[in-house]
Structure formats: C-alpha cells, structure tokens
Design a protein around this motif. Structure first.
Motif, PDB file in Angstrom:
ATOM      1  N   ILE A 159       9.264  -4.014   0.749  1.00 53.35           N
ATOM      2  CA  ILE A 159       8.469  -2.858   1.155  1.00 53.35           C
ATOM      3  C   ILE A 159       7.000  -3.162   0.877  1.00 53.35           C
ATOM      4  CG2 ILE A 159       7.894  -0.459   0.580  1.00 53.35           C
ATOM      5  CD1 ILE A 159      10.840   0.056   0.143  1.00 53.35           C
ATOM      6  N   LYS A 160       6.156  -2.805   1.815  1.00 55.43           N
ATOM      7  CA  LYS A 160       4.721  -2.994   1.650  1.00 55.43           C
ATOM      8  C   LYS A 160       4.068  -1.672   1.264  1.00 55.43           C
ATOM      9  CE  LYS A 160       5.098  -7.225   3.155  1.00 55.43           C
ATOM     10  NZ  LYS A 160       5.031  -8.375   2.211  1.00 55.43           N
ATOM     11  N   LEU A 161       3.176  -1.740   0.306  1.00 57.15           N
ATOM     12  CA  LEU A 161       2.409  -0.578  -0.121  1.00 57.15           C
ATOM     13  C   LEU A 161       0.959  -1.022  -0.223  1.00 57.15           C
ATOM     14  CD1 LEU A 161       3.069   2.382  -0.968  1.00 57.15           C
ATOM     15  CD2 LEU A 161       2.976   1.615  -3.331  1.00 57.15           C
ATOM     16  N   TYR A 162       0.034  -0.119   0.111  1.00 60.45           N
ATOM     17  CA  TYR A 162      -1.388  -0.457   0.109  1.00 60.45           C
ATOM     18  C   TYR A 162      -2.164   0.602  -0.671  1.00 60.45           C
ATOM     19  CZ  TYR A 162       0.365  -3.226   4.005  1.00 60.45           C
ATOM     20  OH  TYR A 162       1.104  -4.090   4.780  1.00 60.45           O
ATOM     21  N   TRP A 163      -3.274   0.162  -1.255  1.00 63.19           N
ATOM     22  CA  TRP A 163      -4.157   1.118  -1.921  1.00 63.19           C
ATOM     23  C   TRP A 163      -5.606   0.767  -1.633  1.00 63.19           C
ATOM     24  CZ3 TRP A 163      -4.096   0.467  -7.987  1.00 63.19           C
ATOM     25  CH2 TRP A 163      -4.179  -0.898  -8.308  1.00 63.19           C
ATOM     26  N   GLY A 164      -6.430   1.814  -1.656  1.00 59.42           N
ATOM     27  CA  GLY A 164      -7.836   1.608  -1.336  1.00 59.42           C
ATOM     28  C   GLY A 164      -8.687   2.767  -1.824  1.00 59.42           C
ATOM     29  N   ILE A 165      -9.973   2.733  -1.434  1.00 58.14           N
ATOM     30  CA  ILE A 165     -10.950   3.710  -1.910  1.00 58.14           C
ATOM     31  C   ILE A 165     -11.490   4.514  -0.732  1.00 58.14           C
ATOM     32  CG2 ILE A 165     -13.046   4.069  -3.242  1.00 58.14           C
ATOM     33  CD1 ILE A 165     -10.823   2.737  -4.827  1.00 58.14           C
ATOM     34  N   ALA A 166     -11.396   5.838  -0.813  1.00 62.62           N
ATOM     35  CA  ALA A 166     -11.922   6.727   0.225  1.00 62.62           C
ATOM     36  C   ALA A 166     -13.436   6.888   0.062  1.00 62.62           C
ATOM     37  CB  ALA A 166     -11.231   8.087   0.152  1.00 62.62           C
ATOM     38  N   ALA A 167     -14.054   7.622   1.004  1.00 57.79           N
ATOM     39  CA  ALA A 167     -15.507   7.787   1.002  1.00 57.79           C
ATOM     40  C   ALA A 167     -16.032   8.473  -0.242  1.00 57.79           C
ATOM     41  CB  ALA A 167     -15.933   8.563   2.252  1.00 57.79           C
ATOM     42  N   ASP A 168     -15.244   9.359  -0.834  1.00 59.58           N
ATOM     43  CA  ASP A 168     -15.687  10.078  -2.035  1.00 59.58           C
ATOM     44  C   ASP A 168     -15.237   9.408  -3.329  1.00 59.58           C
ATOM     45  OD1 ASP A 168     -12.990  10.595  -1.869  1.00 59.58           O
ATOM     46  OD2 ASP A 168     -13.164  12.759  -2.183  1.00 59.58           O
ATOM     47  N   GLY A 169     -14.690   8.206  -3.230  1.00 61.28           N
ATOM     48  CA  GLY A 169     -14.241   7.489  -4.417  1.00 61.28           C
ATOM     49  C   GLY A 169     -12.793   7.740  -4.786  1.00 61.28           C
ATOM     50  N   SER A 170     -12.106   8.622  -4.050  1.00 61.72           N
ATOM     51  CA  SER A 170     -10.691   8.880  -4.323  1.00 61.72           C
ATOM     52  C   SER A 170      -9.865   7.626  -4.071  1.00 61.72           C
ATOM     53  CB  SER A 170     -10.165  10.011  -3.429  1.00 61.72           C
ATOM     54  OG  SER A 170     -10.825  11.227  -3.686  1.00 61.72           O
ATOM     55  N   ILE A 171      -8.743   7.510  -4.777  1.00 58.02           N
ATOM     56  CA  ILE A 171      -7.821   6.416  -4.544  1.00 58.02           C
ATOM     57  C   ILE A 171      -6.795   6.852  -3.503  1.00 58.02           C
ATOM     58  CG2 ILE A 171      -6.408   7.113  -6.528  1.00 58.02           C
ATOM     59  CD1 ILE A 171      -5.614   4.207  -6.897  1.00 58.02           C
ATOM     60  N   VAL A 172      -6.534   5.991  -2.533  1.00 55.60           N
ATOM     61  CA  VAL A 172      -5.607   6.270  -1.442  1.00 55.60           C
ATOM     62  C   VAL A 172      -4.447   5.287  -1.528  1.00 55.60           C
ATOM     63  CG1 VAL A 172      -5.333   6.491   1.058  1.00 55.60           C
ATOM     64  CG2 VAL A 172      -7.556   6.992  -0.002  1.00 55.60           C
ATOM     65  N   ILE A 173      -3.207   5.772  -1.460  1.00 57.30           N
ATOM     66  CA  ILE A 173      -2.022   4.922  -1.482  1.00 57.30           C
ATOM     67  C   ILE A 173      -1.165   5.270  -0.281  1.00 57.30           C
ATOM     68  CG2 ILE A 173      -0.020   4.132  -2.815  1.00 57.30           C
ATOM     69  CD1 ILE A 173      -2.559   6.129  -4.660  1.00 57.30           C
ATOM     70  N   CYS A 174      -0.764   4.258   0.482  1.00 52.10           N
ATOM     71  CA  CYS A 174      -0.008   4.514   1.700  1.00 52.10           C
ATOM     72  C   CYS A 174       0.849   3.299   2.044  1.00 52.10           C
ATOM     73  CB  CYS A 174      -0.967   4.834   2.849  1.00 52.10           C
ATOM     74  SG  CYS A 174      -0.168   5.385   4.362  1.00 52.10           S
ATOM     75  N   ASP A 175       1.966   3.525   2.745  1.00 46.71           N
ATOM     76  CA  ASP A 175       2.815   2.425   3.181  1.00 46.71           C
ATOM     77  C   ASP A 175       2.467   1.951   4.588  1.00 46.71           C
ATOM     78  OD1 ASP A 175       3.831   4.941   4.106  1.00 46.71           O
ATOM     79  OD2 ASP A 175       5.677   3.934   4.715  1.00 46.71           O
ATOM     80  N   ASN A 176       1.508   2.588   5.232  1.00 45.99           N
ATOM     81  CA  ASN A 176       1.127   2.255   6.606  1.00 45.99           C
ATOM     82  C   ASN A 176      -0.208   1.519   6.600  1.00 45.99           C
ATOM     83  OD1 ASN A 176       0.061   2.416   9.310  1.00 45.99           O
ATOM     84  ND2 ASN A 176       1.591   3.982   9.745  1.00 45.99           N
TER      85      ASN A 176
END
Length: 257
Positions: A159-176
């Motif tokens: 399974i692939k999972l990804y994480w990143g940083i949104a414009a306001d600094g929030s952490i984003v986690i998604c499988d897509n």
C-alpha cells in the motif's frame, strides 16, 4: 483516504517542505478547504471536521478506483477516529490477545482498541504493538480527546501512502498520489514503509525503533527538488532512559528505547 492536521497539532518533518513550492511561477500548495474538493470532486464520500485542528475524509471502496483491491474502513469510538486501508491477516488472534470478544470488530475498530490500550495503560512499547500487526495496511488515528495523531504503514510495500505540507503549513496524508501532488505541489513525499508517526514522538521505524530516521533528498522527473524521503539511519541510535510507573503510557512508550 485523506487526513489534514493543523501544524500546531502535528508538526511534520521540516524536510517535507520543498523550496520549489515557494518559487515565483511555480505551482503552489493549496489550503485545506481546497484539498477536500480534490479528494472527492463528486461528493460521494464524507468528511469530518474537528474545528481547525483536523479533517478526516473517507471515500467508500467502490467510489475510488485508485486502490480498489484494498478494503477501506472508517470507525469512531470514544472520540477516537480511525481511517484504515488494507487488512490484518492475524486479526482473530489479535482480538483474543486483547480480550475483544465481539465478532463484529473489524481492523479499524481493533486499531482503535489497541491504541486506547497503549494510551491509557500500555505496558509495551508502541513499536512492538505495531510490529505484531501482520498484513498489508495503512491507518490514520486521530484522538480528539488528547489531540494527538498516530499514523502507520506496513513494511511490505503493498500500500502506498503519501504526506506533504499544505499552504497553511498543515500536514496532509493521503493514499492518492494525484491528490497529494495537487494539494502540496512539490512539498510531499511517500510515507516511509514500516514506519509510524506520532504527533508527540515524531517519525520512527517500528522494525528498527532504536535507530533515528534520516532525510534523503528527492528530485522528480523534471529535476526539481521535492520533499525529502526518510530512511533508517543504521549509524545513529536513539538514546533515552525508559520511563516506569504511572508515566509509562503511550507517549512514554514511544520513547522507551
């Protein structure tokens, strides 16, 4: 599945931020409310907001062809919420181990129960509990009572999972992958396999819990620097004294090696 957590709640590793996301003319990360429409443009799923702290979004399996072979579950219990993707091969034995007698307990419910046991009276390190999970899985837990986040991905790479940083600094986690690219521009990376992330304890490999994690530079096909990936640093160890007594709870167990 998709989760967005405020930077004050879950502070992502700074190496996920790419300088390319801030360059003039480059694609910019999106705000949380914009990201939700990327995840579910047809409004077939649902999402839950917890003020400005967290958002959990869920698409039923038959509405998302991205990972159609994997079971996806959502569960909430005692103000603890879990997004679960995949399956546990040893769920029956795990339920017996934790004294859970209900036949209707699925993987998401079990993960909540295991998390709650660790949080309230956990006698074992968190890495040992996750290591006992056999299968192909990814899960995201949000504890609205203690305002904590816990994420884990199995080590098999199924399974692939990804994480990143949104414009306001929030952490984003998604499988897509397409959602994470559209949400975070270049400030994202694959979530490392065999790892767990806790909002208080940070990132750790549950198979090598005494080793630190090392950020590795990552460049995309266009030659642009992206958010860093993370590998186990075989030469750097975590040195800390184990806590005992009433303080040997979830947070302490995370640092007990």
């Amino acid at each position: 599945m998709l989760a967005i957590f405020d930077k004050e709640l879950a502070n992502a590793p700074k190496e996920l931020n790419s300088p390319a996301s801030m360059m003039p003319g480059s694609k910019k990360p999106k705000l949380p409310q914009e990201i939700l429409s990327l995840h579910d443009p047809n409004h077939n799923g649902f999402h839950m907001n917890f003020g400005n702290a967290a958002t959990l979004a869920y698409l039923p399996k038959h509405h998302d062809a991205h990972f159609s072979v994997h079971q996806r579950l959502f569960c909430g219990l005692d103000d603890i919420y879990c997004l679960f993707l995949g399956s546990l091969n040893n769920l029956c034995s795990l339920k017996k181990q934790y004294g859970l007698t209900s036949k209707g307990i699925n993987e998401a419910m079990f993960v909540i129960e295991a998390y709650r046991t660790l949080r309230d009276r956990g006698p074992y390190p968190a890495d040992q509990v996750v290591k006992d999970l056999e299968g192909c899985f990814a899960f995201i837990i949000y504890d609205n009572k203690s305002k904590t986040v816990f994420i884990s991905l199995s080590s098999d790479g199924g399974i692939k999972l990804y994480w990143g940083i949104a414009a306001d600094g929030s952490i984003v986690i998604c499988d897509n992958l397409e959602v994470i690219k559209g949400s975070c521009a270049k400030s994202f990376a694959p979530f490392p396999v065999g790892c767990m992330f806790h909002s208080e304890g940070g990132l750790k490999n549950y198979e090598h819990p005494i080793n630190k994690m090392k950020a590795m530079p990552r460049v995309d096909s266009e030659g642009v620097m992206c958010g860093a990936s993370f590998n186990v640093d075989s030469h750097a160890k975590i040195h800390s004294m184990p806590r005992v007594g009433s303080e040997a709870n979830w947070s302490a167990a995370w640092e007990s090696h």
